[in-house]
Design a protein around this motif. Structure first.
Motif, PDB file in Angstrom:
ATOM      1  N   ALA A 134      21.885   4.966  52.988  1.00  0.00           N
ATOM      2  CA  ALA A 134      22.742   4.864  54.170  1.00  0.00           C
ATOM      3  C   ALA A 134      21.919   4.949  55.457  1.00  0.00           C
ATOM      4  N   ALA A 135      20.925   5.849  55.471  1.00  0.00           N
ATOM      5  CA  ALA A 135      20.087   5.986  56.668  1.00  0.00           C
ATOM      6  C   ALA A 135      19.261   4.729  56.897  1.00  0.00           C
ATOM      7  N   ARG A 136      18.700   4.165  55.834  1.00  0.00           N
ATOM      8  CA  ARG A 136      17.878   2.966  55.968  1.00  0.00           C
ATOM      9  C   ARG A 136      18.707   1.787  56.475  1.00  0.00           C
ATOM     10  N   ARG A 137      19.946   1.696  56.011  1.00  0.00           N
ATOM     11  CA  ARG A 137      20.818   0.595  56.417  1.00  0.00           C
ATOM     12  C   ARG A 137      21.491   0.841  57.769  1.00  0.00           C
ATOM     13  N   GLY A 138      21.408   2.073  58.267  1.00  0.00           N
ATOM     14  CA  GLY A 138      22.089   2.392  59.516  1.00  0.00           C
ATOM     15  C   GLY A 138      23.603   2.382  59.383  1.00  0.00           C
ATOM     16  N   GLU A 139      24.121   2.910  58.259  1.00  0.00           N
ATOM     17  CA  GLU A 139      25.568   2.930  58.043  1.00  0.00           C
ATOM     18  C   GLU A 139      26.261   3.727  59.150  1.00  0.00           C
ATOM     19  N   ALA A 140      27.271   3.135  59.744  1.00  0.00           N
ATOM     20  CA  ALA A 140      27.916   3.718  60.923  1.00  0.00           C
ATOM     21  C   ALA A 140      28.632   5.026  60.620  1.00  0.00           C
ATOM     22  N   TRP A 141      29.036   5.217  59.371  1.00  0.00           N
ATOM     23  CA  TRP A 141      29.782   6.416  59.029  1.00  0.00           C
ATOM     24  C   TRP A 141      28.890   7.650  58.851  1.00  0.00           C
ATOM     25  N   LEU A 142      27.592   7.471  58.648  1.00  0.00           N
ATOM     26  CA  LEU A 142      26.733   8.602  58.306  1.00  0.00           C
ATOM     27  C   LEU A 142      26.694   9.679  59.391  1.00  0.00           C
ATOM     28  N   PRO A 143      26.618   9.328  60.689  1.00  0.00           N
ATOM     29  CA  PRO A 143      26.608  10.381  61.717  1.00  0.00           C
ATOM     30  C   PRO A 143      27.869  11.235  61.736  1.00  0.00           C
ATOM     31  N   ARG A 144      28.986  10.714  61.221  1.00  0.00           N
ATOM     32  CA  ARG A 144      30.219  11.506  61.170  1.00  0.00           C
ATOM     33  C   ARG A 144      30.079  12.689  60.214  1.00  0.00           C
ATOM     34  N   TYR A 145      29.075  12.654  59.363  1.00  0.00           N
ATOM     35  CA  TYR A 145      28.835  13.725  58.389  1.00  0.00           C
ATOM     36  C   TYR A 145      27.531  14.465  58.690  1.00  0.00           C
ATOM     37  N   GLY A 146      27.155  14.472  59.960  1.00  0.00           N
ATOM     38  CA  GLY A 146      25.961  15.193  60.355  1.00  0.00           C
ATOM     39  C   GLY A 146      24.683  14.580  59.847  1.00  0.00           C
ATOM     40  N   GLY A 147      24.732  13.343  59.377  1.00  0.00           N
ATOM     41  CA  GLY A 147      23.539  12.652  58.906  1.00  0.00           C
ATOM     42  C   GLY A 147      23.285  12.759  57.420  1.00  0.00           C
ATOM     43  N   LYS A 148      24.100  13.543  56.693  1.00  0.00           N
ATOM     44  CA  LYS A 148      23.899  13.689  55.250  1.00  0.00           C
ATOM     45  C   LYS A 148      25.229  13.926  54.548  1.00  0.00           C
ATOM     46  N   ILE A 149      25.391  13.265  53.405  1.00  0.00           N
ATOM     47  CA  ILE A 149      26.515  13.538  52.521  1.00  0.00           C
ATOM     48  C   ILE A 149      26.114  14.635  51.550  1.00  0.00           C
ATOM     49  N   TYR A 208      36.431   2.585  53.561  1.00  0.00           N
ATOM     50  CA  TYR A 208      35.354   3.241  52.827  1.00  0.00           C
ATOM     51  C   TYR A 208      34.035   2.514  53.112  1.00  0.00           C
ATOM     52  N   PRO A 209      32.904   3.058  52.669  1.00  0.00           N
ATOM     53  CA  PRO A 209      31.637   2.346  52.831  1.00  0.00           C
ATOM     54  C   PRO A 209      31.714   0.941  52.245  1.00  0.00           C
ATOM     55  N   PRO A 210      31.001  -0.019  52.814  1.00  0.00           N
ATOM     56  CA  PRO A 210      31.120  -1.420  52.392  1.00  0.00           C
ATOM     57  C   PRO A 210      30.581  -1.671  50.984  1.00  0.00           C
ATOM     58  N   ARG A 211      31.076  -2.751  50.403  1.00  0.00           N
ATOM     59  CA  ARG A 211      30.729  -3.079  49.021  1.00  0.00           C
ATOM     60  C   ARG A 211      29.230  -3.342  48.844  1.00  0.00           C
ATOM     61  N   ASP A 212      28.599  -3.983  49.813  1.00  0.00           N
ATOM     62  CA  ASP A 212      27.186  -4.273  49.631  1.00  0.00           C
ATOM     63  C   ASP A 212      26.344  -2.994  49.646  1.00  0.00           C
ATOM     64  N   TYR A 213      26.793  -1.992  50.406  1.00  0.00           N
ATOM     65  CA  TYR A 213      26.110  -0.696  50.368  1.00  0.00           C
ATOM     66  C   TYR A 213      26.273  -0.050  48.992  1.00  0.00           C
ATOM     67  N   LEU A 214      27.484  -0.034  48.466  1.00  0.00           N
ATOM     68  CA  LEU A 214      27.733   0.566  47.157  1.00  0.00           C
ATOM     69  C   LEU A 214      26.961  -0.168  46.071  1.00  0.00           C
ATOM     70  N   ALA A 215      26.875  -1.477  46.178  1.00  0.00           N
ATOM     71  CA  ALA A 215      26.135  -2.258  45.184  1.00  0.00           C
ATOM     72  C   ALA A 215      24.653  -1.907  45.200  1.00  0.00           C
ATOM     73  N   GLU A 216      24.135  -1.574  46.374  1.00  0.00           N
ATOM     74  CA  GLU A 216      22.730  -1.199  46.462  1.00  0.00           C
ATOM     75  C   GLU A 216      22.475   0.142  45.770  1.00  0.00           C
ATOM     76  N   LEU A 217      23.468   1.026  45.788  1.00  0.00           N
ATOM     77  CA  LEU A 217      23.341   2.286  45.059  1.00  0.00           C
ATOM     78  C   LEU A 217      23.329   2.031  43.563  1.00  0.00           C
ATOM     79  N   ASN A 218      24.260   1.202  43.119  1.00  0.00           N
ATOM     80  CA  ASN A 218      24.371   0.836  41.709  1.00  0.00           C
ATOM     81  C   ASN A 218      25.367  -0.317  41.638  1.00  0.00           C
ATOM     82  N   ALA A 308      32.004  14.029  68.629  1.00  0.00           N
ATOM     83  CA  ALA A 308      30.561  14.147  68.842  1.00  0.00           C
ATOM     84  C   ALA A 308      29.865  14.126  67.487  1.00  0.00           C
ATOM     85  N   GLU A 309      28.584  13.815  67.520  1.00  0.00           N
ATOM     86  CA  GLU A 309      27.779  13.844  66.309  1.00  0.00           C
ATOM     87  C   GLU A 309      27.082  15.195  66.241  1.00  0.00           C
ATOM     88  N   VAL A 310      27.483  16.011  65.261  1.00  0.00           N
ATOM     89  CA  VAL A 310      26.954  17.362  65.116  1.00  0.00           C
ATOM     90  C   VAL A 310      26.072  17.395  63.868  1.00  0.00           C
TER      91      VAL A 310
END
Length: 547
Positions: A134-149, A208-218, A308-310
């Motif tokens: 997610a960080a490498r792809r710059g997924e827009a949702w990641l900052p909503r979770y403080g940068g880590k799931i 939810y996160p996009p399909r191409d992101y999920l496909a890259e995971l598995n 805000a991004e915390v």
């Protein structure tokens, strides 16, 4: 109203008067299986390190046992009850068939068929990959979770199932939070609440996160959102709506009425998380009111009128605590669990003899309370269950520095108490440095019964502590949400103002002790930064797991 709180080791029900929030009767049912950590029930199938499972049968038994007992204790007729609300630990999540049958009922010998409790942390490698991609792809949702799931959340646990038992993953037509599953059992209608979908299911801005992101995971993970059976707010995905907090999920079914002894057809509130409903019970539903629900772990939740991004937060979700506001969540993976671990494992028999009927926790607390701040010469890192916030790494482990041959059990006990207060201060400071002010710190949960611990927190945080006015905060909060769902109040704020309660500034900091703790907190931060990269602690954990 009846509120039911499903915790880590037990479930509790409380009967609440709608007019003023008075708690008329309550009952607790201990789970027969407790936390499943070593072997599957009635088998010799062993579980790996950092596993934690539960049994859905225990949850149903709470409805069968605790609810009727609470109604009887309240001295009211079941016909007087107009609604029921529930809350759950999160992310406690299970695989099920399309009709809601847990897979562990069908294949009890498969570990991944069982519900994964919130503190199931063996999915950390999967969480790491989720975060890295997610960080490498710059997924827009990641900052909503403080940068880590977190490894505790839905996607990490599901990816673990896919890659360790693909047959169970394929058979799982639903991947569902227990908070939603129990509501399904109560009313026969499947729904997904906006709280767990947002905080635990990476549902942001309507998707939810996009399909191409999920496909890259598995590649086989691309259709995972279909198992969540939800989608656009106000819309549908798989025929299931994403339900607002304080809403009605349906009415009590005949089957659930037989379990609980309550009338068929009464209102069933939308599911929710134990920490989040507690805000209503403490009447802390306004911006800047941070509620710390302190028990086996601590969850910090706070409504805000700003986004805000915390860094290191568990998530920020629109409508996630109170409709119309942003809801922030942070947490500490172990708090009460740390104290229990120490007492159960490291206190010598002579101390148990001296403690007697007083109990070991109370005895150690009395000895620790006699000490001046810093006299024990110790600093501990509160990572014995990993770090949820702000590092979001459950492969970190606890550290105690400064022990000598003169160190006594009460010294370590006090240092552990203080370490959890330092962790809470780290969270508060991170919020405020990110532009999200904490105006009031409100404590709920079982640990507020310990005045020494509360005073330590006030001194370390350098701020007054307000305390909830109920010993059953989550259950009361669930009843408040049910009152809104049944139409007794217009919204959660109105219901909380009447039915919720707290004592403001119940504990105030002592300036001298607070100054002393500032010095110790600086050392905690130094250790936090030194060990926080995980290099040493990860290597030690890997060696342990290999052995």
């Amino acid at each position: 109203m009846v509120g039911v709180d499903f915790g880590t080791l037990s479930g509790r029900a409380v009967v609440v008067r709608v007019a003023d929030g008075a708690e008329l009767g309550s009952a607790v049912h201990e789970y027969a299986h407790g936390v499943i950590e070593r072997t599957l029930p009635d088998s010799d199938v062993r579980l790996g390190p950092d596993w934690a499972l539960q049994s859905p049968q225990d949850w149903i038994d709470v409805l069968r046992v605790a609810v009727p007992q609470a109604v009887a204790a309240a001295g009211v007729s079941p016909e007087q009850v107009i609604g029921i609300g529930t809350d759950f630990t999160a992310c406690t999540v299970l695989p099920a068939t399309a009709d809601g049958t847990p897979l562990c009922f069908e294949t009890p010998s498969r570990p991944h068929a069982w519900p994964k409790l919130w503190k199931h942390h063996s999915a950390q490698p999967h969480a790491d990959r989720i975060n890295q991609v997610a960080a490498r792809r710059g997924e827009a949702w990641l900052p909503r979770y403080g940068g880590k799931i977190s490894s505790e959340w839905e996607f990490a646990k599901a990816l673990q199932v896919l890659e360790e038992d693909p047959e169970v993953y394929a058979r799982a037509e639903r991947w569902i939070e227990a908070a939603d599953w129990i509501v399904w059992q109560l009313c026969g209608v499947e729904s997904r609440n906006i709280c767990t979908a947002g905080y635990k299911g990476i549902f942001q801005d309507g998707s939810y996160p996009p399909r191409d992101y999920l496909a890259e995971l598995n590649p086989a993970f691309v259709d995972f959102p279909g198992k969540l059976a939800t989608g656009q707010v106000g819309g549908t995905f798989g025929g299931v709506r994403l339900a607002p907090l304080g809403g009605s999920a349906g009415t009590l079914s005949a089957t659930a009425a037989a379990w609980t002894g309550l009338p068929e057809g009464i209102t069933v509130a939308v599911g929710n998380v134990d920490a989040h409903v507690t805000a209503a019970a403490a009447d802390a539903v306004r911006p800047g009111q941070m509620v710390a629900i302190m028990g086996t772990s601590t969850c910090h939740i706070m409504p805000s009128d700003q986004l805000a991004e915390v860094p290191g937060m568990c998530g920020v979700v629109r409508d996630g605590i109170v409709p119309g506001l942003w809801g922030y969540e942070a947490g500490q993976s172990a708090v009460g669990d740390i104290f229990a671990w120490f007492v159960d494992t490291f206190v010598p028999a002579s101390y148990h003899e001296r403690a007697g009927e007083m109990g070991m926790h109370a005895y150690l607390t009395s000895l620790a309370a006699e000490q001046a701040v810093g006299r024990h010469g110790l600093i501990a890192l509160d990572w014995f269950g990993g770090n949820r916030s702000v590092l979001v790494d459950h492969n970190l482990s606890g550290v105690i520095v400064g022990q000598t041959l003169a160190t006594k059990p009460e010294d370590v006990y006090r240092a552990l108490v203080e370490s959890t207060a330092y962790g809470a201060r780290m969270i508060v400071e991170t919020f405020e440095k990110s532009g999200v002010p904490v105006e009031e710190f409100v404590v709920a949960g079982g640990l507020l019964k310990n005045p020494f611990l509360m005073q330590v927190y006030a001194d370390v945080l350098r701020r007054p502590l307000s305390v909830i006015g109920s010993e059953q905060g989550p259950a009361l909060g669930s009843a408040i949400h049910a009152a809104v769902a049944a139409g007794a109040y217009a919204d959660i704020e109105q219901a909380a103002a009447v039915m919720g309660r707290r004592t403001e500034a119940a504990y105030v900091p002592d300036p001298t002790r607070a100054d002393a703790y500032d010095r110790l907190y600086a050392e905690y931060r130094a250790l936090h930064d030194h060990f926080g990269d995980g290099r040493l602690l990860h290597r030690l954990r890997a060696i342990r797991n290999e052995a």
